[in-house]
Design a protein around this motif. Structure first.
Motif, PDB file in Angstrom:
ATOM      1  N   SER A 195       0.989  -1.347  -0.032  1.00 14.64           N
ATOM      2  CA  SER A 195       0.128   0.375   0.401  1.00 14.64           C
ATOM      3  C   SER A 195       0.941   1.606   0.117  1.00 14.64           C
ATOM      4  N   THR A 196       0.225   2.177  -0.972  1.00 10.60           N
ATOM      5  CA  THR A 196       1.430   3.197  -0.683  1.00 10.60           C
ATOM      6  C   THR A 196       1.380   4.330   0.420  1.00 10.60           C
ATOM      7  N   GLN A 197      -0.157   3.673   1.171  1.00 16.52           N
ATOM      8  CA  GLN A 197      -0.206   4.713   2.702  1.00 16.52           C
ATOM      9  C   GLN A 197       0.465   4.461   3.265  1.00 16.52           C
ATOM     10  N   PHE A 198       0.810   3.138   3.855  1.00 15.80           N
ATOM     11  CA  PHE A 198       1.154   2.250   4.380  1.00 15.80           C
ATOM     12  C   PHE A 198       2.602   2.057   4.020  1.00 15.80           C
ATOM     13  N   VAL A 199       3.663   2.478   3.413  1.00 22.16           N
ATOM     14  CA  VAL A 199       4.908   1.077   2.950  1.00 22.16           C
ATOM     15  C   VAL A 199       5.971   2.086   3.673  1.00 22.16           C
ATOM     16  N   LEU A 200       5.925   3.075   3.490  1.00 18.42           N
ATOM     17  CA  LEU A 200       7.170   4.013   4.077  1.00 18.42           C
ATOM     18  C   LEU A 200       7.138   4.017   5.426  1.00 18.42           C
ATOM     19  N   ILE A 201       6.097   4.196   6.313  1.00 13.88           N
ATOM     20  CA  ILE A 201       5.691   4.158   7.661  1.00 13.88           C
ATOM     21  C   ILE A 201       6.537   2.335   8.600  1.00 13.88           C
ATOM     22  N   SER A 202       6.256   1.798   7.026  1.00 14.22           N
ATOM     23  CA  SER A 202       5.762   0.452   7.604  1.00 14.22           C
ATOM     24  C   SER A 202       7.011  -0.056   7.853  1.00 14.22           C
ATOM     25  N   VAL A 203       8.311   0.933   6.463  1.00 15.69           N
ATOM     26  CA  VAL A 203       9.764   0.117   6.859  1.00 15.69           C
ATOM     27  C   VAL A 203      10.417   1.070   7.831  1.00 15.69           C
ATOM     28  N   VAL A 204       9.877   2.039   8.084  1.00 15.74           N
ATOM     29  CA  VAL A 204      10.963   2.931   8.998  1.00 15.74           C
ATOM     30  C   VAL A 204      10.642   2.608   9.907  1.00 15.74           C
ATOM     31  N   LEU A 205       9.041   1.244  10.765  1.00 16.22           N
ATOM     32  CA  LEU A 205       9.767   1.174  12.001  1.00 16.22           C
ATOM     33  C   LEU A 205      10.349   0.236  11.813  1.00 16.22           C
ATOM     34  N   VAL A 206      10.826  -0.724  11.056  1.00 17.70           N
ATOM     35  CA  VAL A 206      11.540  -1.695  10.807  1.00 17.70           C
ATOM     36  C   VAL A 206      12.829  -1.165  11.576  1.00 17.70           C
ATOM     37  N   ASN A 207      13.046  -0.286  10.439  1.00 17.26           N
ATOM     38  CA  ASN A 207      14.440   0.685  10.937  1.00 17.26           C
ATOM     39  C   ASN A 207      14.817   1.054  11.731  1.00 17.26           C
ATOM     40  N   VAL A 208      13.154   1.529  12.787  1.00 17.43           N
ATOM     41  CA  VAL A 208      13.840   2.202  14.560  1.00 17.43           C
ATOM     42  C   VAL A 208      13.407   1.138  15.073  1.00 17.43           C
ATOM     43  N   TRP A 209      13.305   0.028  14.613  1.00 18.52           N
ATOM     44  CA  TRP A 209      12.932  -0.856  15.870  1.00 18.52           C
ATOM     45  C   TRP A 209      14.203  -1.834  16.238  1.00 18.52           C
ATOM     46  N   ARG A 210      15.438  -1.720  15.036  1.00 21.67           N
ATOM     47  CA  ARG A 210      16.008  -2.407  14.225  1.00 21.67           C
ATOM     48  C   ARG A 210      17.232  -1.385  14.887  1.00 21.67           C
ATOM     49  N   GLY A 211      17.629  -0.141  15.119  1.00 24.56           N
ATOM     50  CA  GLY A 211      18.503   1.031  14.796  1.00 24.56           C
ATOM     51  C   GLY A 211      18.285   1.890  16.921  1.00 24.56           C
ATOM     52  N   ALA A 212      16.942   1.718  17.011  1.00 24.71           N
ATOM     53  CA  ALA A 212      17.065   2.483  17.993  1.00 24.71           C
ATOM     54  C   ALA A 212      18.162   2.130  19.474  1.00 24.71           C
ATOM     55  N   PRO A 213      18.147   0.757  19.958  1.00 18.73           N
ATOM     56  CA  PRO A 213      19.229   0.212  21.010  1.00 18.73           C
ATOM     57  C   PRO A 213      20.467   0.652  20.661  1.00 18.73           C
ATOM     58  N   PHE A 214      21.348   0.946  19.628  1.00 17.01           N
ATOM     59  CA  PHE A 214      22.206   1.855  19.689  1.00 17.01           C
ATOM     60  C   PHE A 214      22.891   2.753  19.938  1.00 17.01           C
ATOM     61  N   PHE A 215      21.469   4.041  19.866  1.00 20.03           N
ATOM     62  CA  PHE A 215      21.303   4.992  20.572  1.00 20.03           C
ATOM     63  C   PHE A 215      21.386   5.059  22.022  1.00 20.03           C
ATOM     64  N   MET A 216      20.129   4.054  22.495  1.00 20.51           N
ATOM     65  CA  MET A 216      19.884   3.763  23.578  1.00 20.51           C
ATOM     66  C   MET A 216      21.503   3.455  24.515  1.00 20.51           C
ATOM     67  N   VAL A 217      22.379   2.117  23.709  1.00 24.84           N
ATOM     68  CA  VAL A 217      23.506   2.600  24.343  1.00 24.84           C
ATOM     69  C   VAL A 217      24.793   3.319  24.641  1.00 24.84           C
ATOM     70  N   MET A 218      25.006   4.011  23.406  1.00 28.22           N
ATOM     71  CA  MET A 218      25.554   5.193  23.629  1.00 28.22           C
ATOM     72  C   MET A 218      24.801   6.473  24.335  1.00 28.22           C
ATOM     73  N   LEU A 219      23.916   6.626  24.507  1.00 25.04           N
ATOM     74  CA  LEU A 219      22.925   7.431  25.527  1.00 25.04           C
ATOM     75  C   LEU A 219      23.197   7.061  26.890  1.00 25.04           C
ATOM     76  N   PHE A 220      22.604   5.731  27.573  1.00 25.34           N
ATOM     77  CA  PHE A 220      22.757   6.040  28.326  1.00 25.34           C
ATOM     78  C   PHE A 220      24.268   5.518  29.043  1.00 25.34           C
ATOM     79  N   GLY A 221      25.409   5.024  28.324  1.00 25.66           N
ATOM     80  CA  GLY A 221      26.842   5.704  28.682  1.00 25.66           C
ATOM     81  C   GLY A 221      26.901   7.312  28.808  1.00 25.66           C
ATOM     82  N   GLY A 222      26.408   7.795  28.344  1.00 32.48           N
ATOM     83  CA  GLY A 222      26.296   8.854  27.917  1.00 32.48           C
ATOM     84  C   GLY A 222      25.900   9.679  30.128  1.00 32.48           C
ATOM     85  N   LEU A 223      24.546   9.304  29.810  1.00 29.33           N
ATOM     86  CA  LEU A 223      23.750   8.835  31.255  1.00 29.33           C
ATOM     87  C   LEU A 223      24.617   9.031  32.731  1.00 29.33           C
TER      88      LEU A 223
END
Length: 277
Positions: free
Chosen positions: A135-163
């Motif tokens: 669906s052209t309505q949902f496809v972009l946000i669908s692939v973005v959610l996969v990228n967010v699910w996979r990439g957020a832990p990296f930011f978590m590790v870096m920011l947790f170290g900063g905290l």
């Protein structure tokens, strides 16, 4: 080291001025700026640029936001679960190869047997399966959610170290002065993590802009080019259409676009930093 970097760059620029085309048996003769003129008038390229910017901005905003939230959760004293176990679980998506994560999510997004549609149907949130990747309505946000699910832990590790580097005495002093959690976050956490936040923002922007694995496996740029980012467009031109010179010209323009966008982003972030001071 320098040679291994310069030679591919020089060859890429050189090929962009030739007429190498493995489909039409182009001989590699000099063609001047013809490839660049063709690229600048290519509607697919401009659509891909717009999609790339949306993909990058959505990915960075949600990856950073989710990663920061998870880092704060791990830092919180109210978490009763073993934080080492919790941190390990959060890191699982990041450790998965992009292609493998995309294959897994492709099954989850499946229109008829996918777990996501089945759960939504059972909860009566939807009345019919949604074709998430068709669906052209949902496809972009669908692939973005996969990228967010996979990439957020990296930011978590870096920011947790900063905290971890922020002394608890600062928060205790702020609490004595009557500052709430939000005020402490805004006045202590964010200012002290500002260098890390700026670095992660730039790093994440470059990574998301050039990312290709998840989109290639999930949609291959479809439907109707709605997930065709610039790196994927270059890949299709070079390895599917075999238009080597045209692909390298688009690649050079993509690099220029990225440099300009990074320059704008750095000026914006620097100005925001000066205003906060």
């Amino acid at each position: 080291m320098l040679t291994s970097i310069l030679i591919p760059i020089v060859n890429t620029v050189r090929y962009s001025f030739l007429d190498l085309d493995f489909i039409s048996k182009g001989a590699g003769n000099f063609s001047g700026f013809r490839n660049y003129g063709k690229a600048l008038s290519d509607p697919v390229l401009w659509k891909s640029l717009f999609i790339t910017i949306r993909w990058t901005v959505y990915s960075i905003v949600f990856q950073f936001g989710l990663g920061f939230a998870l880092a704060l959760l791990l830092k919180s004293k109210q978490v009763l679960i073993n934080k080492t176990v919790l941190r390990s679980l959060f890191l699982v998506p990041w450790m998965l190869p992009g292609a493998l994560a995309a294959i897994m999510w492709k099954w989850l997004y499946h229109g008829s047997v996918g777990l996501i549609n089945q759960m939504l149907l059972r909860m009566h949130i939807i009345s019919a399966p949604i074709p998430w990747l068709a669906s052209t309505q949902f496809v972009l946000i669908s692939v973005v959610l996969v990228n967010v699910w996979r990439g957020a832990p990296f930011f978590m590790v870096m920011l947790f170290g900063g905290l971890q580097t922020i002394p608890n005495e600062l928060y205790e002093a702020a609490m004595i002065d009557g500052a709430g959690s939000f005020t402490s976050f805004r006045k202590i956490t964010v200012p002290l993590l500002k260098p890390l936040i700026l670095t992660l923002s730039l790093y994440g922007f470059i990574g998301a802009f050039n990312f290709i694995d998840i989109i290639l496996v999930l949609t291959k740029g479809g439907p109707a080019h709605h997930t065709l980012t610039l790196p994927l467009y270059v890949w299709q031109l070079a390895f599917v259409d075999m238009k080597i010179s045209y692909a390298t010209a688009v690649c050079v323009l993509m690099c220029l676009f990225l440099v300009v966008l990074l320059g704008i982003m750095m000026v914006f972030l620097k100005k925001r930093g000066e205003d906060d001071e």
